[in-house]
Design a protein around this motif. Structure first.
Motif, PDB file in Angstrom:
ATOM      1  N   MET A   1      36.199  55.943  43.370  1.00 32.59           N
ATOM      2  CA  MET A   1      36.608  54.558  43.561  1.00 32.59           C
ATOM      3  C   MET A   1      35.445  53.573  43.626  1.00 32.59           C
ATOM      4  O   MET A   1      35.567  52.439  43.163  1.00 32.59           O
ATOM      5  CB  MET A   1      37.462  54.445  44.829  1.00 32.59           C
ATOM      6  CG  MET A   1      38.906  54.821  44.585  1.00 32.59           C
ATOM      7  SD  MET A   1      39.989  54.475  45.992  1.00 32.59           S
ATOM      8  CE  MET A   1      39.812  55.979  46.913  1.00 32.59           C
ATOM      9  N   ILE A   2      34.314  53.974  44.181  1.00 31.38           N
ATOM     10  CA  ILE A   2      33.189  53.038  44.281  1.00 31.38           C
ATOM     11  C   ILE A   2      32.698  52.659  42.897  1.00 31.38           C
ATOM     12  O   ILE A   2      32.544  51.471  42.569  1.00 31.38           O
ATOM     13  CB  ILE A   2      32.054  53.640  45.131  1.00 31.38           C
ATOM     14  CG1 ILE A   2      32.495  53.756  46.593  1.00 31.38           C
ATOM     15  CG2 ILE A   2      30.797  52.777  45.028  1.00 31.38           C
ATOM     16  CD1 ILE A   2      31.480  54.406  47.498  1.00 31.38           C
ATOM     17  N   ASP A   3      32.460  53.649  42.050  1.00 26.87           N
ATOM     18  CA  ASP A   3      32.002  53.355  40.694  1.00 26.87           C
ATOM     19  C   ASP A   3      33.053  52.594  39.905  1.00 26.87           C
ATOM     20  O   ASP A   3      32.725  51.709  39.098  1.00 26.87           O
ATOM     21  CB  ASP A   3      31.628  54.652  39.975  1.00 26.87           C
ATOM     22  CG  ASP A   3      30.255  55.155  40.374  1.00 26.87           C
ATOM     23  OD1 ASP A   3      29.341  55.092  39.545  1.00 26.87           O
ATOM     24  OD2 ASP A   3      30.089  55.586  41.525  1.00 26.87           O
ATOM     25  N   ALA A   4      34.320  52.930  40.125  1.00 26.22           N
ATOM     26  CA  ALA A   4      35.392  52.221  39.431  1.00 26.22           C
ATOM     27  C   ALA A   4      35.434  50.746  39.825  1.00 26.22           C
ATOM     28  O   ALA A   4      35.614  49.860  38.985  1.00 26.22           O
ATOM     29  CB  ALA A   4      36.731  52.880  39.729  1.00 26.22           C
ATOM     30  N   ALA A   5      35.257  50.459  41.104  1.00 25.01           N
ATOM     31  CA  ALA A   5      35.273  49.075  41.572  1.00 25.01           C
ATOM     32  C   ALA A   5      34.092  48.286  41.020  1.00 25.01           C
ATOM     33  O   ALA A   5      34.234  47.127  40.608  1.00 25.01           O
ATOM     34  CB  ALA A   5      35.256  49.043  43.103  1.00 25.01           C
ATOM     35  N   ILE A   6      32.914  48.918  40.993  1.00 23.54           N
ATOM     36  CA  ILE A   6      31.718  48.224  40.498  1.00 23.54           C
ATOM     37  C   ILE A   6      31.856  47.900  39.010  1.00 23.54           C
ATOM     38  O   ILE A   6      31.621  46.759  38.584  1.00 23.54           O
ATOM     39  CB  ILE A   6      30.460  49.084  40.750  1.00 23.54           C
ATOM     40  CG1 ILE A   6      30.166  49.160  42.256  1.00 23.54           C
ATOM     41  CG2 ILE A   6      29.255  48.517  39.996  1.00 23.54           C
ATOM     42  CD1 ILE A   6      29.111  50.182  42.621  1.00 23.54           C
ATOM     43  N   LEU A   7      32.257  48.890  38.216  1.00 26.95           N
ATOM     44  CA  LEU A   7      32.384  48.654  36.775  1.00 26.95           C
ATOM     45  C   LEU A   7      33.526  47.689  36.469  1.00 26.95           C
ATOM     46  O   LEU A   7      33.394  46.823  35.590  1.00 26.95           O
ATOM     47  CB  LEU A   7      32.599  49.981  36.036  1.00 26.95           C
ATOM     48  CG  LEU A   7      32.661  49.885  34.515  1.00 26.95           C
ATOM     49  CD1 LEU A   7      31.437  49.194  33.932  1.00 26.95           C
ATOM     50  CD2 LEU A   7      32.831  51.275  33.898  1.00 26.95           C
TER      51      LEU A   7
END
Length: 404
Positions: free
Chosen positions: A217-223
């Motif tokens: 989720m962290i990488d998904a939110a950033i991208l």
């Protein structure tokens, strides 16, 4: 933004234009000049009159009876957007029929867009929810490759994308998306490979796309947040997930109606007390897809040359977790107890949906389209490639057939 410098072009019948243009503003005061057009030839004539720094914006009146959407259909077939794909525009209508018009867009398989009242046009521009362009910007061939990330903050309003596509994985997931896109270039970004182009065979359907560096989720939110700065109409997440045991099969496509998490909460002496985070994905585009469910199913089954396909399409909530799950009864014990209608789980979708709620005033719609690679138990990777393919084919169909 000051509206008094804007050349406002109105796609309308001449008679109605002359009767109603003052509902849009006053020439020489709130608007620099009005123009009425009904064809691509007339549009070119207007643009040829303007200087490079003149600002232009287009509104399309839904003229004719509401039932036949004559104004929208005529505009769609005029070739104006094919000739000027960067052009900023809005649909407008008199009275209180805006909701009825959007429902008719669905019925007539026209891409659903908001319909505004006359008096709302200048407010949308002043509040920068709609961004007019100069003639130079409209006609220019600015190369995004020349801009680094900080410079893009000054230029991002120039680049109009209908769709942004994100995947958690480059291998399989993005690999299956790439064949449906005609690449035009990339954006200077040292962390993510962010590229842009158009849907093959549809030059006016602009798309920006990228895969995450890592799952979760962290990488998904950033991208997602990076891609949302380009203000796409839709942010689509494609790829794979785990399906509900006994309810889904490998390759089945799941469209999220809601995304939710299960592992946020409080721990005390009495144990864990969950705090459910959720984001609704229900909107008009989901309704459009529901209406085309059988046609899309037939397309997916016909396109599958590898087996006697029995792909099904499911609509329902998707649980979002932070672990790879390979455990019998986990879905029943941990997901279904949170939402009995949940049909699948994976690791990114809540972050994508939540980003769309918070960025750009929520104007970008999140659309989660993932396919079943396993049933969260007895996992292996044999289903990943097939599930990635069926997800990508679903995306291909809805984009090429104007479902959204």
């Amino acid at each position: 933004m000051e509206t008094k410098n804007i050349n406002l072009v109105v796609f309308d019948e001449e008679e109605n234009f002359n009767k109603t243009k003052e509902l849009l503003g006053y020439e020489g005061a709130t608007i620099k000049r009005f123009y009425c057009v009904q064809s691509l030839i007339q549009m070119k004539e207007v643009i040829n009159q303007l200087d490079d720094d003149d600002i232009i914006f287009l509104v399309i009146h839904v003229f004719g009876t509401t039932k036949n959407l004559k104004g929208i259909v005529k505009f769609k077939n005029s070739g104006i957007l094919d000739e000027y794909p960067k052009l900023s525009y809005m649909y407008i209508s008199e009275g209180n029929k805006q909701d009825d018009i959007q429902k008719l867009m669905i019925d007539n398989r026209i891409s659903v867009e908001q319909v505004f009242k006359y008096h709302e046009v200048l407010d949308e521009i002043r509040n920068r929810r709609k961004i007019p362009l100069t003639k130079k910007e409209l006609l220019g061939t600015s190369n995004i490759l020349n801009y680094n990330t900080s410079e893009l903050n000054n230029y991002k309003d120039d680049f109009k994308f209908d769709y942004a596509i994100i995947t958690a994985l480059e291998e399989d997931e993005m690999e299956k998306i790439l064949p449906i896109i005609e690449r035009e270039g990339k954006i200077d970004n040292s962390k993510h490979l962010v590229e842009f182009g158009h849907i093959k065979g549809y030059k006016s359907k602009k798309v920006i796309y990228a895969s995450q560096q890592a799952t979760g989720m962290i990488d998904a939110a950033i991208l997602s947040t990076e891609l949302l700065q380009y203000r796409p109409k839709y942010l689509i997440m494609a790829g794979v997930l785990g399906g509900k045991p006994k309810k889904t099969n490998i390759g089945d496509v799941v469209i999220a109606t809601k995304t939710f998490t299960i592992d946020k909460g409080k721990i005390d002496d009495l144990g864990f007390h969950p705090e459910i985070e959720s984001s609704s994905n229900e909107n008009a585009c989901i309704t459009s897809i529901r209406r085309e469910k059988q046609e899309i199913t037939n397309f997916l089954r016909a396109e599958d040359k590898t087996r006697n396909s029995k792909i099904k399409i499911h609509f329902g909530p998707i649980g979002c977790v932070r672990q790879v799950i390979d455990l019998e009864d986990y879905f029943k014990d941990s997901i279904s107890t949170t939402d009995r209608k949940a049909i699948a789980l994976e690791m990114e979708s809540y972050a994508v949906s939540r980003s769309c709620e918070l960025v750009n005033n929520g104007q970008t719609k999140a659309l989660i389209i993932k396919s079943v690679m396993d049933n969260t138990q007895d996992k292996d990777d044999d289903g990943k490639s097939y599930a990635s393919w069926s997800s990508a084919m679903f995306v291909k169909y809805i984009l090429k057939n104007d479902i959204i």
